[in-house]
Design a protein around this motif. Sequence first.
Motif, PDB file in Angstrom:
ATOM      1  N   TYR A 137      -4.473   4.694   3.611  1.00 16.84           N
ATOM      2  CA  TYR A 137      -5.246   4.540   2.389  1.00 16.84           C
ATOM      3  C   TYR A 137      -5.036   3.093   2.179  1.00 16.84           C
ATOM      4  O   TYR A 137      -3.615   2.267   2.995  1.00 16.84           O
ATOM      5  CB  TYR A 137      -4.772   5.390   0.874  1.00 16.84           C
ATOM      6  N   VAL A 138      -6.543   2.737   1.136  1.00 15.88           N
ATOM      7  CA  VAL A 138      -5.921   0.608   1.122  1.00 15.88           C
ATOM      8  C   VAL A 138      -5.561   0.864  -1.023  1.00 15.88           C
ATOM      9  O   VAL A 138      -6.853   1.750  -1.481  1.00 15.88           O
ATOM     10  CB  VAL A 138      -6.692   0.058   1.595  1.00 15.88           C
ATOM     11  N   GLY A 139      -5.587   0.098  -1.525  1.00 18.78           N
ATOM     12  CA  GLY A 139      -5.350  -0.292  -2.880  1.00 18.78           C
ATOM     13  C   GLY A 139      -6.196  -0.976  -3.016  1.00 18.78           C
ATOM     14  O   GLY A 139      -5.581  -2.430  -2.520  1.00 18.78           O
ATOM     15  N   GLN A 140      -6.577  -1.642  -3.970  1.00 19.07           N
ATOM     16  CA  GLN A 140      -7.276  -2.301  -4.343  1.00 19.07           C
ATOM     17  C   GLN A 140      -8.099  -2.826  -5.642  1.00 19.07           C
ATOM     18  O   GLN A 140      -8.026  -2.077  -5.909  1.00 19.07           O
ATOM     19  CB  GLN A 140      -9.317  -2.766  -2.600  1.00 19.07           C
ATOM     20  N   LEU A 141      -8.113  -4.039  -5.433  1.00 21.85           N
ATOM     21  CA  LEU A 141      -9.212  -4.460  -6.807  1.00 21.85           C
ATOM     22  C   LEU A 141     -10.778  -4.729  -6.935  1.00 21.85           C
ATOM     23  O   LEU A 141     -11.398  -3.718  -5.971  1.00 21.85           O
ATOM     24  CB  LEU A 141      -8.600  -5.876  -7.159  1.00 21.85           C
ATOM     25  N   THR A 145     -10.375  -7.100  -3.572  1.00 23.43           N
ATOM     26  CA  THR A 145      -8.909  -7.987  -2.487  1.00 23.43           C
ATOM     27  C   THR A 145      -7.673  -6.605  -2.220  1.00 23.43           C
ATOM     28  O   THR A 145      -7.683  -5.763  -3.218  1.00 23.43           O
ATOM     29  CB  THR A 145      -8.577  -8.391  -3.441  1.00 23.43           C
ATOM     30  N   GLU A 146      -7.270  -7.373  -1.219  1.00 28.17           N
ATOM     31  CA  GLU A 146      -6.625  -6.006  -0.805  1.00 28.17           C
ATOM     32  C   GLU A 146      -5.507  -6.436  -1.815  1.00 28.17           C
ATOM     33  O   GLU A 146      -4.120  -7.006  -1.752  1.00 28.17           O
ATOM     34  CB  GLU A 146      -5.245  -5.684   0.301  1.00 28.17           C
ATOM     35  N   VAL A 147      -4.341  -4.889  -2.193  1.00 26.53           N
ATOM     36  CA  VAL A 147      -3.475  -4.945  -3.050  1.00 26.53           C
ATOM     37  C   VAL A 147      -2.072  -4.691  -2.106  1.00 26.53           C
ATOM     38  O   VAL A 147      -0.704  -4.802  -2.029  1.00 26.53           O
ATOM     39  CB  VAL A 147      -3.444  -4.324  -4.461  1.00 26.53           C
ATOM     40  N   PHE A 148      -2.400  -2.808  -1.667  1.00 26.98           N
ATOM     41  CA  PHE A 148      -1.425  -2.446  -0.982  1.00 26.98           C
ATOM     42  C   PHE A 148      -2.474  -1.334   0.346  1.00 26.98           C
ATOM     43  O   PHE A 148      -3.401  -1.450  -0.266  1.00 26.98           O
ATOM     44  CB  PHE A 148      -0.228  -1.451  -1.412  1.00 26.98           C
ATOM     45  N   ALA A 149      -1.725  -1.303   1.270  1.00 26.40           N
ATOM     46  CA  ALA A 149      -2.071  -0.566   2.046  1.00 26.40           C
ATOM     47  C   ALA A 149      -1.128   0.679   2.632  1.00 26.40           C
ATOM     48  O   ALA A 149       0.118   0.411   2.504  1.00 26.40           O
ATOM     49  CB  ALA A 149      -3.102  -1.368   3.405  1.00 26.40           C
ATOM     50  N   GLN A 163       2.541  -4.339   1.348  1.00 21.95           N
ATOM     51  CA  GLN A 163       2.100  -4.384  -0.374  1.00 21.95           C
ATOM     52  C   GLN A 163       1.638  -6.476   0.108  1.00 21.95           C
ATOM     53  O   GLN A 163       2.464  -6.575   0.232  1.00 21.95           O
ATOM     54  CB  GLN A 163       2.980  -4.356  -1.188  1.00 21.95           C
ATOM     55  N   SER A 164       0.806  -6.505  -0.502  1.00 17.28           N
ATOM     56  CA  SER A 164       0.071  -7.588  -0.012  1.00 17.28           C
ATOM     57  C   SER A 164       0.192  -8.631  -1.892  1.00 17.28           C
ATOM     58  O   SER A 164       0.331  -9.765  -1.946  1.00 17.28           O
ATOM     59  CB  SER A 164      -1.492  -7.938   0.130  1.00 17.28           C
ATOM     60  N   LEU A 165       0.191  -7.492  -3.172  1.00 16.78           N
ATOM     61  CA  LEU A 165       0.037  -8.622  -4.337  1.00 16.78           C
ATOM     62  C   LEU A 165       1.343  -7.856  -4.932  1.00 16.78           C
ATOM     63  O   LEU A 165       0.987  -6.026  -4.617  1.00 16.78           O
ATOM     64  CB  LEU A 165      -1.307  -8.321  -4.647  1.00 16.78           C
ATOM     65  N   PRO A 166       1.787  -7.895  -6.265  1.00 16.42           N
ATOM     66  CA  PRO A 166       2.498  -7.637  -7.069  1.00 16.42           C
ATOM     67  C   PRO A 166       1.939  -6.358  -8.032  1.00 16.42           C
ATOM     68  O   PRO A 166       0.657  -6.354  -8.222  1.00 16.42           O
ATOM     69  CB  PRO A 166       3.490  -8.996  -7.767  1.00 16.42           C
ATOM     70  N   LEU A 167       2.337  -5.901  -8.325  1.00 15.46           N
ATOM     71  CA  LEU A 167       1.927  -4.417  -9.130  1.00 15.46           C
ATOM     72  C   LEU A 167       2.396  -4.681 -10.698  1.00 15.46           C
ATOM     73  O   LEU A 167       3.550  -5.506 -11.093  1.00 15.46           O
ATOM     74  CB  LEU A 167       2.180  -2.992  -9.481  1.00 15.46           C
ATOM     75  N   ASP A 168       1.705  -4.700 -11.448  1.00 12.94           N
ATOM     76  CA  ASP A 168       1.901  -4.807 -13.432  1.00 12.94           C
ATOM     77  C   ASP A 168       2.767  -3.433 -13.518  1.00 12.94           C
ATOM     78  O   ASP A 168       2.289  -2.101 -13.736  1.00 12.94           O
ATOM     79  CB  ASP A 168       0.875  -5.333 -14.466  1.00 12.94           C
ATOM     80  N   HIS A 169       3.999  -3.890 -14.124  1.00 14.09           N
ATOM     81  CA  HIS A 169       4.523  -2.739 -14.363  1.00 14.09           C
ATOM     82  C   HIS A 169       4.325  -3.377 -16.068  1.00 14.09           C
ATOM     83  O   HIS A 169       5.057  -3.595 -16.536  1.00 14.09           O
ATOM     84  CB  HIS A 169       6.278  -3.198 -13.812  1.00 14.09           C
TER      85      HIS A 169
END
Length: 204
Positions: A137-141, A145-149, A163-169
């Motif tokens: 799977y990939v998480g992207q904007l 842009t990839e955020v995680f995979a 994880q390539s970019l931080p998440l907003d908590h």
Amino acid sequence: GTLADGSEVFTVSLDPATGEYIFTQKLPLDHADGGDTISLDFGVNVTDFDGDQANSKITINIVDSAPVLDDQPSLGFGLEVVDESDWADGLSVSGSVNVDFGGDVPGALTPNNNTGSSAPLLSGGQSVTIMPVDGGYVGQLDDGTEVFAITIDPSNGDYTFTQSLPLDHPDTGDADDAIEINFGVVATDGDGDTDDGAISIIVK
């Protein structure tokens, strides 16, 4: 029982003096469904000391095996924790799913397109969408842009989350505020039986 190339699938040996028999299965049989039973009958002829005869049979019931995914994952085995406090140029963690394919091998562990998270996924105020891809799977904007995979080895269940970019908590006042992301997987054995589970990644 043999295949067209002569490979033995199973054998039955019978002691003519005592009637004791041994059934040996060397290769799995293809079953219709998980839990399906295939019955094999082997005819035998019984002759007593003065020549009287009777026909009988030996019946072997072979119950289908089915894959089993561990439904209580532990750290390193289907459950991982990544801490964004350790952020440098990204985060990466690896582990392996506990899966037993039973006797119907080879099997495969693949994404089943079921995903979820304990909170809305955002990065830099932008929505993150989880998409199934070949082998994970990939998480992207929205702009791609990839955020995680996460990549999953289908042959043994090994996985790597990057994880390539931080998440907003949601709780910005809690440095350990956790978001759990679940990536669905399905184990499929050699004759098509399945079991579903998930890899859980907790991002703090």
